[in-house]
Structures are given as structure tokens and as C-alpha cells.
Enzyme design. Structure first.
Site, mmCIF file in Angstrom:
data_model
loop_
_atom_site.group_PDB
_atom_site.id
_atom_site.type_symbol
_atom_site.label_atom_id
_atom_site.label_comp_id
_atom_site.label_asym_id
_atom_site.label_seq_id
_atom_site.Cartn_x
_atom_site.Cartn_y
_atom_site.Cartn_z
ATOM 1 N NE ARG A 14 -3.132 -1.122 3.915
ATOM 2 C CZ ARG A 14 -3.821 -2.772 3.928
ATOM 3 N NH1 ARG A 14 -4.372 -3.267 2.953
ATOM 4 N NH2 ARG A 14 -2.933 -2.945 5.416
ATOM 5 C CG PHE A 29 -10.485 -7.449 -5.894
ATOM 6 C CD1 PHE A 29 -11.993 -8.453 -6.146
ATOM 7 C CD2 PHE A 29 -10.221 -7.532 -6.858
ATOM 8 C CE1 PHE A 29 -12.699 -10.279 -7.294
ATOM 9 C CE2 PHE A 29 -10.751 -8.940 -7.646
ATOM 10 C CZ PHE A 29 -11.017 -9.612 -8.042
ATOM 11 C CG ASP A 52 -15.415 -5.534 -1.774
ATOM 12 O OD1 ASP A 52 -14.190 -6.001 -1.657
ATOM 13 O OD2 ASP A 52 -16.428 -6.693 -1.987
ATOM 14 C CB SER A 53 -19.098 -8.214 -5.036
ATOM 15 O OG SER A 53 -17.581 -9.331 -3.998
ATOM 16 C CB ALA A 60 -21.707 -2.156 -3.956
ATOM 17 C CG ASP A 104 -5.144 -7.989 -2.346
ATOM 18 O OD1 ASP A 104 -4.987 -8.965 -2.393
ATOM 19 O OD2 ASP A 104 -5.229 -7.007 -1.055
ATOM 20 C CB CYS A 115 -3.280 -13.925 -0.893
ATOM 21 S SG CYS A 115 -5.434 -14.092 -0.758
HETATM 22 N N1 SAH Z 1 -7.209 -5.187 -0.883
HETATM 23 C C1 SAH Z 1 -8.362 -5.637 0.079
HETATM 24 C C2 SAH Z 1 -8.172 -7.038 0.238
HETATM 25 C C3 SAH Z 1 -9.182 -7.377 -0.527
HETATM 26 S S1 SAH Z 1 -10.284 -8.931 0.306
HETATM 27 C C4 SAH Z 1 -7.268 -4.889 1.657
HETATM 28 O O1 SAH Z 1 -5.623 -3.880 1.029
HETATM 29 O O2 SAH Z 1 -7.492 -4.548 2.316
HETATM 30 C C5 SAH Z 1 -10.917 -9.647 -1.051
HETATM 31 C C6 SAH Z 1 -12.371 -8.856 -1.633
HETATM 32 O O3 SAH Z 1 -12.643 -9.450 -2.538
HETATM 33 C C7 SAH Z 1 -13.691 -8.915 -0.106
HETATM 34 O O4 SAH Z 1 -13.950 -7.640 0.287
HETATM 35 C C8 SAH Z 1 -14.747 -9.710 -1.614
HETATM 36 O O5 SAH Z 1 -15.383 -8.797 -0.559
HETATM 37 C C9 SAH Z 1 -14.490 -9.164 -2.570
HETATM 38 N N2 SAH Z 1 -15.057 -9.824 -4.278
HETATM 39 C C10 SAH Z 1 -14.989 -11.634 -3.906
HETATM 40 N N3 SAH Z 1 -15.233 -11.398 -5.005
HETATM 41 C C11 SAH Z 1 -15.486 -10.520 -5.832
HETATM 42 C C12 SAH Z 1 -16.078 -10.372 -6.667
HETATM 43 N N4 SAH Z 1 -16.462 -11.404 -7.377
HETATM 44 N N5 SAH Z 1 -15.981 -9.306 -6.987
HETATM 45 C C13 SAH Z 1 -15.387 -7.394 -6.691
HETATM 46 N N6 SAH Z 1 -15.756 -8.138 -5.133
HETATM 47 C C14 SAH Z 1 -15.416 -8.981 -5.279
#
Ligand code: SAH
Length: 395
Positions: free
Chosen positions: A214, A230, A252-253, A279, A299, A339
Site C-alpha cells: 500500500r 477488491f 468490491d462486490s 458495489a 487484490d 494470496c
Molecule cells: N485489497 C484489500 C483486501 C481484499 S480482500 C485490502 O487491501 O485490504 C478481497 C475482497 O474481494 C473482499 O472484500 C471481497 O468482498 C471482494 N470480492 C470477492 N469476490 C469479488 C468479486 N467477484 N467482485 C468484486 N469483489 C469481490
């Protein structure tokens, strides 16, 4: 010394333990002497009954997680000294009593010779998460050692193992405060503020493993139009804003993630109109972003948690990366991550390679990223290196 049940390995199966790899797989076991139930301490012997190690027994393909390769008593002093060492490491890397950052990982499983135990620290609260029954059974001991090691720094401890113990173990863990209960829910990372919801949030509430990545985003953001895909708590977004991004869009979804992101942005940059959060599903959103962004962060959650779904997961990552590479503006930069522990660094890079080829664009690797120092990797346990990232430049 306490007499422990013994587990004898098949001939030749001692090699990985001789190289200090901390797992015993079920296929390596010849026989068990004594009664053994999940979570018990067990002594591991080679086929000639020579001592190899002591660990926690587990029902599953990994049958023992090793705690020590020395014949020693596993008592309170043992646990306290392990936690003390974990603390010393965080001190060595500048994370203890740091006025800019008070959120970090204090115990990282195998990386701290404490397999099955994760402890994240957020401005006075430790969130303790157990992944084995053995660790869960000694929760009180761990908390006592933790309070002694951390002293006044520790105001409360939240135990959060409800969803992390193996379901076959039939142990019902309840998430609850086990020490103190009033605590500050805003923490600091490199001087930026964020709310942490360890009670309801994913994992322990925040992904401390992306701290340094970050920070790197901040240096790449000046004047750019940024998409944080994400976003979860919006970490990358508020760093990009501090770095001087022109526009930051967080996607994010999960509606809840968008709510948390907006709150966190507001905490740091109240009323700042450069930020918008949506969203929406990643694949859908990425379908229509042609030339809109010149810095994209991908991510995603772990697409593969087990070896048997790796192939599908790689396809998912490839599709995602290809969409971003295809559409990013010329001269754009992508921070892309995985991850998934079961996907190796090489597999990850090959996936980005084929995504680039599919998008038919010139792509260069600028930097290779991983997890920060508070997520140490035991050199004998390469599986511990789970976070992989690439910064790529798209011509
Ligand atoms: N980048 C973040 C961590 C990501 S965790 C950080 O720095 O803290 C992964 C995220 O992906 C979650 O919040 C989850 O809600 C989201 N997610 C999962 N599937 C998804 C999709 N198909 N489209 C968008 N977001 C999604």
C-alpha cells in the site's frame, strides 16, 4: 519430562523433518503408540524409534504440525518464550511502539514457530485466531503469555476461532473477548487511520499483510486515475489519495466493504471528492473500463484454498488480469496480487504472462512484491510465502 504418545514414521519419511520442515503428512505414518486424540501433543519418531520432533496432532492430510525439533518440555515457559521471540522480531523491524503504525501481525503461524496460531495487534487489541485444536486447547496459556509479553500495550484480547478450526474436529469455538473489552477501534498504518472491525470483519478485521505494498502505491499515484479493485477496507485507496491521485475508484462486490471503505476514506480525507466507491462484481466492472484508468490494483480473495482447485483458480486470475491489461491506458501500471498459498510464485508469474499475451500488449515487470517482515517465512517452510505480487507497466 511428560510422557507423550508416540507416532512412528515409515522408513525414509524422516527426511523432511531432518530438514526442519514442520509438517507430517498422514501417508508418512507407520504406527501410533498410545492413545491419541486431535490436538494432543505427540512425539514423532523415525522408523528406528529415534526422536525427531514434538508437535500437535491433527486429523487430516497434515497429521502433525511440529512445534520443536528438540526434546524439551512443552510447558508455559515454552509458549511464553515463543511469543517473546515473536515480539522481539517485531521490535527488530520497527513495529513496536511505532507512533505511525500500531497495526501489525504479532504471530504468524509457522513463520514464528507457532503453527496454527495467528495474532494480529490493532492499537491495543490483540485478535487471536487458532487454526488447530491443539492451539485452541491451550488458549488460556497463550493469552496469559501474551499479556505478560505485551504488558501495558495490551488493553484487550478478542478470541476469533469460530470459523477457523477444522470442522471435522467437532470443537465449537465462540468468538468473544477473553481479556478486557473496551478498546479503540481506529488504528494507524503509516500515519493513515482506519476502522478495524475484528468482531464482524473478514479474517481478523484488516489485511495487515499489504502494508508495504500500500505504501508503494502511494509513490506511484501522483496524477493518476486509480482503480482499487477488491478494495475491502479501502486500504490502497487512501494511500493513493495521499500520494496525489487525481481520481480513486474503489470497487468490491460486498456492500459492507463499500461502507467500510467510504468510512475509512472519510476518516483520512473528509469531503474529498476525488474518491468514489461502487458495489459491483469485478468481472462485470472490468468489462467496461477502456482507457479510464492508468493505475489499477487487483487484490482478489484467494481463488484457490486447496491443491485440487488450482487449475480453475489460475484460469480465474488469468481472466481477471487479461481484462485489466487489455483496457488500462497506455503507460498504465497494474499492481496484481494472489494470496493463495497453493499457487506458487512461478505459477503466478506464468499466469500474468499468459494474461499479457492474451491481451496482446507489451508488458514489463517493474517490481516483485511479497508479504512484509511481520509475516516472516521459515526458510525450511517455503509454503509460508503466500502473498505474491507484481507491479507491471503496460505500454
Ligand atoms: N485489497 C484489500 C483486501 C481484499 S480482500 C485490502 O487491501 O485490504 C478481497 C475482497 O474481494 C473482499 O472484500 C471481497 O468482498 C471482494 N470480492 C470477492 N469476490 C469479488 C468479486 N467477484 N467482485 C468484486 N469483489 C469481490
Amino acid at each position: 519430562m511428560a510422557k507423550l504418545p508416540k507416532l512412528v514414521l515409515k522408513p525414509g519419511k524422516e527426511h523432511s523433518l531432518n530438514r526442519y520442515h514442520p509438517w507430517v503428512f498422514s501417508g508418512a505414518i507407520k504406527k501410533i503408540k498410545g492413545d491419541l486424540i486431535e490436538g494432543d501433543l505427540v512425539e514423532v519418531l523415525d522408523s528406528h524409534d529415534n526422536f525427531l520432533a514434538i508437535g500437535h496432532s491433527i486429523i487430516g492430510s497434515i497429521s502433525v504440525r511440529i512445534l520443536t525439533f528438540t526434546q524439551e518440555e512443552i510447558d508455559y515457559e515454552f509458549w511464553k518464550s515463543r511469543i517473546q521471540k515473536a515480539f522481539e522480531l517485531r521490535k527488530a523491524v520497527g513495529l513496536i511502539d511505532n507512533p505511525e503504525t500500531n497495526a501489525f501481525r504479532l504471530v504468524h503461524g509457522e513463520g514464528d514457530y507457532l503453527p496454527g496460531l495467528i495474532i494480529d495487534f490493532y492499537n491495543g487489541t490483540a485478535v487471536v485466531q487458532m487454526h488447530t485444536v491443539g492451539m485452541y486447547r491451550i488458549e488460556e496459556t497463550i493469552i496469559k503469555a501474551l499479556t505478560e509479553v505485551m504488558g501495558d500495550r495490551l488493553k484487550s484480547v478478542f478470541s476469533k476461532s469460530e470459523g477457523t478450526l477444522p470442522y471435522k474436529a467437532h470443537v465449537t469455538a465462540v468468538n468473544r473477548y477473553v481479556f478486557g473489552n473496551k478498546s479503540e477501534k481506529v488504528a494507524l498504518e503509516n500515519g493513515l487511520k482506519f476502522h478495524v472491525d475484528w468482531e464482524k470483519g473478514q479474517k481478523t478485521g484488516f489485511f495487515v499483510d499489504q502494508r508495504e505494498n500500500r505504501s508503494l502505491i502511494e509513490h506511484y499515484s501522483k496524477g493518476r486515475e486509480v482503480l482499487n479493485m477488491f478494495c475491502y477496507t479501502g486500504g490502497f485507496s487512501f494511500y493513493a489519495m495521499r500520494g496525489g491521485a487525481k481520481v480513486v475508484h474503489s470497487v468490491d462486490s460486498s456492500e459492507r466493504a463499500i461502507y467500510i471503505t467510504n468510512n475509512n476514506v472519510e476518516l483520512n480525507f473528509p469531503g474529498d471528492e476525488r474518491h468514489q466507491a461502487y458495489a459491483e462484481d469485478a468481472f462485470k466492472y472490468l468489462g467496461g473500463i477502456k482507457d479510464k484508468y492508468d493505475l489499477i490494483i487487483l487484490d482478489p480473495p484467494a481463488f484457490a484454498k486447496h491443491q485440487n482447485v488450482v487449475k480453475n483458480a489460475i484460469q480465474g486470475y488469468r481472466r481477471l488480469n487479461a481484462k485489466a491489461i487489455e483496457q488500462i491506458r497506455s503507460g498504465g501500471i497494474i499492481f496484481t496480487f494472489s494470496c493463495s498459498q497453493v499457487i506458487s510464485k512461478e505459477q503466478f508469474r506464468t499466469m500474468v504472462f499468459s494474461a499479457a499475451a492474451r491481451a496482446n500488449r507489451k508488458v514489463r515487470i517493474l517490481q516483485q512484491l511479497t508479504q512484509p517482515a511481520d509475516h516472516p517465512v521459515d526458510i525450511y517452510h517455503p509454503e509460508g510465502e503466500y502473498l505474491k505480487g507484481l507491479v507491471i507497466y503496460v505500454e
